[in-house]
Design an enzyme around this catalytic site. Structure first.
Site, PDB file in Angstrom:
ATOM      1  N   ARG A 262     -22.070 -13.630  11.396  1.00 61.97           N
ATOM      2  CA  ARG A 262     -21.660 -12.941  10.178  1.00 61.97           C
ATOM      3  C   ARG A 262     -22.915 -12.619   9.366  1.00 61.97           C
ATOM      4  O   ARG A 262     -23.939 -13.289   9.480  1.00 61.97           O
ATOM      5  CB  ARG A 262     -20.720 -13.812   9.347  1.00 61.97           C
ATOM      6  CG  ARG A 262     -19.432 -14.212  10.064  1.00 61.97           C
ATOM      7  CD  ARG A 262     -18.602 -15.116   9.163  1.00 61.97           C
ATOM      8  NE  ARG A 262     -17.328 -15.513   9.782  1.00 61.97           N
ATOM      9  CZ  ARG A 262     -17.155 -16.631  10.485  1.00 61.97           C
ATOM     10  NH1 ARG A 262     -18.179 -17.461  10.662  1.00 61.97           N
ATOM     11  NH2 ARG A 262     -15.976 -16.922  11.010  1.00 61.97           N
TER      12      ARG A 262
ATOM     13  N   LYS B  80     -17.868 -20.534   7.955  1.00 66.81           N
ATOM     14  CA  LYS B  80     -17.004 -20.821   6.815  1.00 66.81           C
ATOM     15  C   LYS B  80     -16.785 -22.322   6.696  1.00 66.81           C
ATOM     16  O   LYS B  80     -16.545 -23.003   7.679  1.00 66.81           O
ATOM     17  CB  LYS B  80     -15.663 -20.094   6.973  1.00 66.81           C
ATOM     18  CG  LYS B  80     -15.794 -18.573   6.961  1.00 66.81           C
ATOM     19  CD  LYS B  80     -14.459 -17.899   7.105  1.00 66.81           C
ATOM     20  CE  LYS B  80     -14.593 -16.384   7.046  1.00 66.81           C
ATOM     21  NZ  LYS B  80     -13.294 -15.691   7.183  1.00 66.81           N
TER      22      LYS B  80
ATOM     23  N   HIS C 195     -20.437  -6.081  10.271  1.00 67.83           N
ATOM     24  CA  HIS C 195     -19.405  -6.872  10.955  1.00 67.83           C
ATOM     25  C   HIS C 195     -18.988  -6.236  12.272  1.00 67.83           C
ATOM     26  O   HIS C 195     -18.470  -6.924  13.162  1.00 67.83           O
ATOM     27  CB  HIS C 195     -18.193  -7.045  10.041  1.00 67.83           C
ATOM     28  CG  HIS C 195     -17.466  -8.335  10.252  1.00 67.83           C
ATOM     29  ND1 HIS C 195     -17.982  -9.561   9.920  1.00 67.83           N
ATOM     30  CD2 HIS C 195     -16.243  -8.584  10.789  1.00 67.83           C
ATOM     31  CE1 HIS C 195     -17.127 -10.507  10.230  1.00 67.83           C
ATOM     32  NE2 HIS C 195     -16.052  -9.939  10.758  1.00 67.83           N
TER      33      HIS C 195
ATOM     34  N   ARG D 201     -20.542  -7.828  15.176  1.00 70.75           N
ATOM     35  CA  ARG D 201     -19.816  -9.035  15.599  1.00 70.75           C
ATOM     36  C   ARG D 201     -18.631  -8.669  16.475  1.00 70.75           C
ATOM     37  O   ARG D 201     -18.380  -9.324  17.507  1.00 70.75           O
ATOM     38  CB  ARG D 201     -19.368  -9.782  14.337  1.00 70.75           C
ATOM     39  CG  ARG D 201     -18.572 -11.052  14.551  1.00 70.75           C
ATOM     40  CD  ARG D 201     -18.359 -11.710  13.187  1.00 70.75           C
ATOM     41  NE  ARG D 201     -17.323 -12.740  13.200  1.00 70.75           N
ATOM     42  CZ  ARG D 201     -17.526 -14.012  13.497  1.00 70.75           C
ATOM     43  NH1 ARG D 201     -18.720 -14.419  13.866  1.00 70.75           N
ATOM     44  NH2 ARG D 201     -16.548 -14.896  13.447  1.00 70.75           N
TER      45      ARG D 201
ATOM     46  N   HIS E 235     -14.300 -19.150  15.181  1.00 68.16           N
ATOM     47  CA  HIS E 235     -12.922 -19.018  14.712  1.00 68.16           C
ATOM     48  C   HIS E 235     -12.219 -20.371  14.788  1.00 68.16           C
ATOM     49  O   HIS E 235     -12.305 -21.063  15.802  1.00 68.16           O
ATOM     50  CB  HIS E 235     -12.148 -18.012  15.572  1.00 68.16           C
ATOM     51  CG  HIS E 235     -12.545 -16.591  15.323  1.00 68.16           C
ATOM     52  ND1 HIS E 235     -12.302 -15.572  16.220  1.00 68.16           N
ATOM     53  CD2 HIS E 235     -13.177 -16.003  14.275  1.00 68.16           C
ATOM     54  CE1 HIS E 235     -12.759 -14.433  15.734  1.00 68.16           C
ATOM     55  NE2 HIS E 235     -13.289 -14.669  14.555  1.00 68.16           N
TER      56      HIS E 235
ATOM     57  N   TYR F 153      -9.214  -9.345  20.066  1.00 70.16           N
ATOM     58  CA  TYR F 153     -10.176  -8.629  20.901  1.00 70.16           C
ATOM     59  C   TYR F 153      -9.633  -8.353  22.298  1.00 70.16           C
ATOM     60  O   TYR F 153     -10.151  -7.492  23.004  1.00 70.16           O
ATOM     61  CB  TYR F 153     -11.480  -9.420  21.002  1.00 70.16           C
ATOM     62  CG  TYR F 153     -12.176  -9.550  19.673  1.00 70.16           C
ATOM     63  CD1 TYR F 153     -12.796  -8.459  19.076  1.00 70.16           C
ATOM     64  CD2 TYR F 153     -12.177 -10.763  18.982  1.00 70.16           C
ATOM     65  CE1 TYR F 153     -13.412  -8.574  17.842  1.00 70.16           C
ATOM     66  CE2 TYR F 153     -12.793 -10.877  17.754  1.00 70.16           C
ATOM     67  CZ  TYR F 153     -13.407  -9.787  17.190  1.00 70.16           C
ATOM     68  OH  TYR F 153     -14.015  -9.904  15.965  1.00 70.16           O
TER      69      TYR F 153
END
Length: 375
Positions: A226, A250, A321, A324, A347, A356
């Site tokens: 990110r 995150k 992004h 990514r 994730h 994806y």
């Protein structure tokens, strides 16, 4: 707001009107009855008038109570944001977004005279409906709802709010858009803008910022980082011997992602030839630095990316992004399993990574062909 003011003004006139009617009823009864009844009715009339005066006196106090409650809620927002930092390791971007959303809600509470500490789900829904009527994007409305849910859940657990009013609310449904992925020829054009050779193979001299920008672009595509993770990257996070990088996603969740040879070479060139010119005897632990030797922020990275996209003649809609997204899609097309891609992207849920799979029909055909006995 005008309508709200009219309603408030209307409610303020109800008590005097009732007193006047009560007074008239009392005086009429007094004329019909004897002196004893007159005295009793006069007492009743005085009582109604006194009650009316008391109601008038308490109306401003109610507004003051709401104002004090909102002031208290503003303090609680600061405490909640601090809790997000300490207990959940929330990113600066997340904390800034939550604080902005909650202060917008408290501003609405002041305007509508709503007590945020005793608000019910109908009042919260009215706030969200106003955002929708103002044509805010569904993603924005849902983000405000997420902020409210977290705040009211925190207050309910702490025993501050009477109930978790936001728990029963649901946001507007969002259409799930497929991520934008760069085609191989687009990636070549993008990565040639700051490279030592252009798309035609001609050599050119790279400046210190060229070396940095080239390394950053290669890095974003090589590990699917990110933009915030790239900005927060420190010198000690890149292991050149093991050809891997440590990223903090995150919630400061750590993950290790491999780096391919071309990316490692680009990063090393930047560190040896480019970064010293940018630092000019200054010190910093940041891997990617600005021309002033400070940590390169996300805004500066996005600006550089936009300029590079335009120089490459690509769509202006592209964002960092998308590098990514392209990383994840190319991994799946190359044969990587979904769980490995999930780990490399950081994730928490596999369902987030599964989007994806919609972008790789050729890979699905290949797996289908290899797996089935009669394929």
């Amino acid at each position: 707001m005008a309508r709200t003011a009219k309603r408030a003004a209307g409610s303020g006139t109800v008590a005097p009107s009732a007193a006047e009617h009560g007074g008239r009823r009392g005086s009429t009864a007094g004329t019909r009855a004897n002196g004893e009844h007159n005295g009793r009715n006069e007492a009743m009339t005085c009582g109604v008038a006194a009650a009316s005066s008391a109601d008038d006196a308490t109306a401003p106090a109610t507004d003051d109570a709401v104002a004090r409650s909102i002031d208290r809620a503003e303090e609680l927002v600061d405490e909640y944001i601090f809790a997000l930092r300490v207990e959940r390791n929330a990113s600066e971007q997340t904390m800034r977004a939550y604080a902005t959303d909650l202060r917008a809600f408290l501003s609405w509470c002041r305007r509508t005279r709503t007590d945020p500490l005793t608000a019910d789900h109908r009042q919260l829904r009215a706030f969200l409906a106003e955002l929708d009527q103002a044509r805010y994007a569904r993603t924005t409305v849902n983000r405000h709802l997420s902020s409210l849910k977290g705040f009211y859940r925190w207050m309910a657990i702490a025993g501050i709010a009477e109930n978790d009013a936001a728990s029963v609310l649901s946001g507007p449904r969002q259409g799930r858009h497929l991520p934008h992925v760069l085609r191989p020829e687009e990636m070549v054009r993008l990565l040639s803008v700051h490279a030592s050779r252009d798309t035609a193979g001609n050599t050119r001299k790279q400046s210190a910022t060229d070396l940095r920008d080239q390394a950053l672009l290669e890095f974003l595509y090589a590990c699917g980082a990110r933009i915030s993770e790239a900005s927060n990257l420190d010198l000690g996070d890149v292991d050149f011997d093991e050809r891997q990088v440590r990223l903090f996603g995150k919630g400061r969740k750590e993950r290790i992602v491999p780096l391919h040879d071309l990316c490692v070479s680009s990063l090393q060139r930047y560190l040896i030839e480019g970064r010293p010119d940018l630092m000019r005897d200054r010190t910093s632990s940041a891997f990617f630095v600005s021309t002033r030797g400070n940590r390169m922020g996300t805004d500066a990275m996005r600006k550089m990316f936009k300029q590079t996209v335009r120089a490459a003649g690509l769509s202006d809609d592209l964002s960092p992004h998308d590098m990514r997204h392209t990383f994840a899609t190319d991994l799946l097309n190359g044969g990587a399993d979904l769980r490995s891609v999930q780990e490399m992207l950081g994730h928490s849920s596999l369902s987030t990574t599964q989007i994806y799979t919609h972008l790789t029909p050729e890979r699905l055909k290949q797996v289908h062909h290899q797996a089935l006995p009669r394929g």
